[in-house]
Scaffold this motif. Sequence first.
Motif, short mmCIF file in Angstrom:
data_model
loop_
_atom_site.label_atom_id
_atom_site.label_comp_id
_atom_site.label_asym_id
_atom_site.label_seq_id
_atom_site.Cartn_x
_atom_site.Cartn_y
_atom_site.Cartn_z
N THR A 139 0.82 -1.21 0.00
CA THR A 139 0.00 0.00 0.00
C THR A 139 0.85 1.26 0.00
N PHE A 140 1.92 1.26 0.79
CA PHE A 140 2.75 2.46 0.93
C PHE A 140 3.39 2.86 -0.40
N MET A 141 3.98 1.90 -1.09
CA MET A 141 4.69 2.20 -2.33
C MET A 141 3.72 2.67 -3.42
N VAL A 142 2.61 1.98 -3.58
CA VAL A 142 1.64 2.34 -4.61
C VAL A 142 1.08 3.73 -4.35
N THR A 143 0.76 4.01 -3.09
CA THR A 143 0.18 5.31 -2.72
C THR A 143 1.15 6.45 -3.01
N GLU A 144 2.41 6.31 -2.60
CA GLU A 144 3.37 7.40 -2.77
C GLU A 144 3.68 7.67 -4.23
N ILE A 145 3.74 6.63 -5.05
CA ILE A 145 4.02 6.82 -6.48
C ILE A 145 2.89 7.60 -7.15
N ILE A 146 1.66 7.22 -6.88
CA ILE A 146 0.51 7.92 -7.47
C ILE A 146 0.46 9.36 -6.98
N SER A 147 0.70 9.58 -5.69
CA SER A 147 0.64 10.93 -5.13
C SER A 147 1.74 11.82 -5.69
#
Length: 437
Positions: free
Chosen positions: A408-416
Motif C-alpha cells: 500500500t505504501f509504495m503504490v500510494t506514494e508513487i501515485i501521489s
Amino acid sequence: MENISVVKLLLKLSPPVMLALLIQSIYNIVDSFFISRYSAAGLTALSIIFPIQLLMTALATGTGTGINILVSRMDGTGETKSQADIVKCGLFSGFFNYVIFACAGLLLIRSYFAISSDQISVQEQGIQYAQIIFAGSLGLFIESNCTKILQAKGNMLTPMIAQVTGAVINVILDPILIFGMFGMPESGAAGAALATIAGQFAAMLITLTAVCRIYRFQGKIRLQNCIRIYRAGIPSIVMQSLYTLYIVGLNLILKQFTEDAVTVLGIYYKLQTFFFIPLMGLQQVILPVISFNYGAGKNERVKDTLRYSILFSCGIMLLATVVFLTIPEQLLSIFSDSASIMEIGRYALRIISGSFIPAAFVMMFTVYFQGIDRGRASIFITVLRQIILLVPLAWLFHYAGLNFVWLTFMVTEIISALAGLILYRTAKPFKPIHTLG
C-alpha cells in the motif's frame, strides 16, 4: 531570506530544525524503548496510542504553521506593525487547542482502546499513558506555536535548545519513573507519560520566554486574527491529521491478522522517524523561505527552493531505502526480539522502503503549494494520499494476505508524487501578494 543563495540558506537553516525535530521525536521513541523492556503489552499500547499523539501534534504544529506563514509574509511585504497581534492570538489559539483536545481525548480514550485491542493489559496501560499525556499537553501546544514564531523570525537555535533540554529531561526521567529507581514508585506506562510532559513543559518555558522578549502583548484577542491563523494553517493541520487517521485505519486492518502486525507498524513509524525527520525539518525551513519570497514577488527563488529541497530530500531517502533493505532485522531488534514480529517486520520494512523516494517528492510539493497560497492543491495531494488511496488500498490488498498490505505504501506514494508533479506542471504562473487583506 532574500539575498543569500538558496543552497546556502537551506544548509544554514536546516540543521538546527532537523536536530530539534529529531530530538522531539525521541520522546515517543525513548518511551517505547523503555516500555518494551518493561512490558510487551505496553509496547503494543504505545503503538496504538501513537496515531492519537500524532493527531495532537498535527493540531499543535499546524496552528503554529499558520502563525509562521502570516509572520513570514508580513516580513516579506513589510507589513510588520500588526505582528504582535497575530502572535498574541496564536498563543491564545494554543491554549484553546489544549482545552479542546484534552477534554475530547479524556472522554473518548477508553472507547478508542476498546476497539483497538482485545487484550485487557494493553487497554489498561494505554489508557493510563494517554490520560496523563492529554491532561498535560499544554506544554506541547504552547511550545509548538512559540517554536514556529521563532522560526519565522529566523531563530532556529532557541527551538533546538528547547527540544534538547526537553529530550534530556525525558530520557533521564523515563527509567526512573517507569522502573521505580532512586526511591520513586514503579509507574510503568504512567511514568513514561509523566516524563514526556515534564520535557514538554521545559521546552515550552524556554521558547515562550524567547517570544516574550520579542513582542509586547497589549489589547484584546481578535477573533478575526485567530481565524486567519487557522485558515493559513489548515493545509498543515489537515495533512498531519489525515496522516493520523490512516494509521488508525491501518491498525484496524492489520489487527484482523494479528496484533503483532500492529506492533510492527508502530515500530516502523518509530524507525522511519530518523529519515523522515530531516524531510519534515526541510519542510519547516522552506515554508517561511517560500512564503517570504512569494510575498516579495521573487518567483525564481521560490522555484529554486522547491528544486533544491527535492534534491536534498531524495538523497536522504535513498540512504533510508538502502538501510531498510539491508538491515531490517537489526532495526526491529531495537524494540523487540519476538520471532513473530521479526518474521512479519523483516518483509514489511523491505517492501515499505520502496515508497521512500516518491514520498520525498510528495512532502516537498505539499509545502510548496502551501507557501505560494495554493492551499487547495496541498490539501488535494494530502487527501489523495491519505484518504482516497492509502486505507482503501490496504483494505483491498488485505484480501490477498498480510504481505500484500505493505505494498500500500509504495503504490500510494508513487501515485501521489505523479499527481503533485502534474499540478506543478499545469499550474498557472502565480502573482505575488502585496497585502494580506
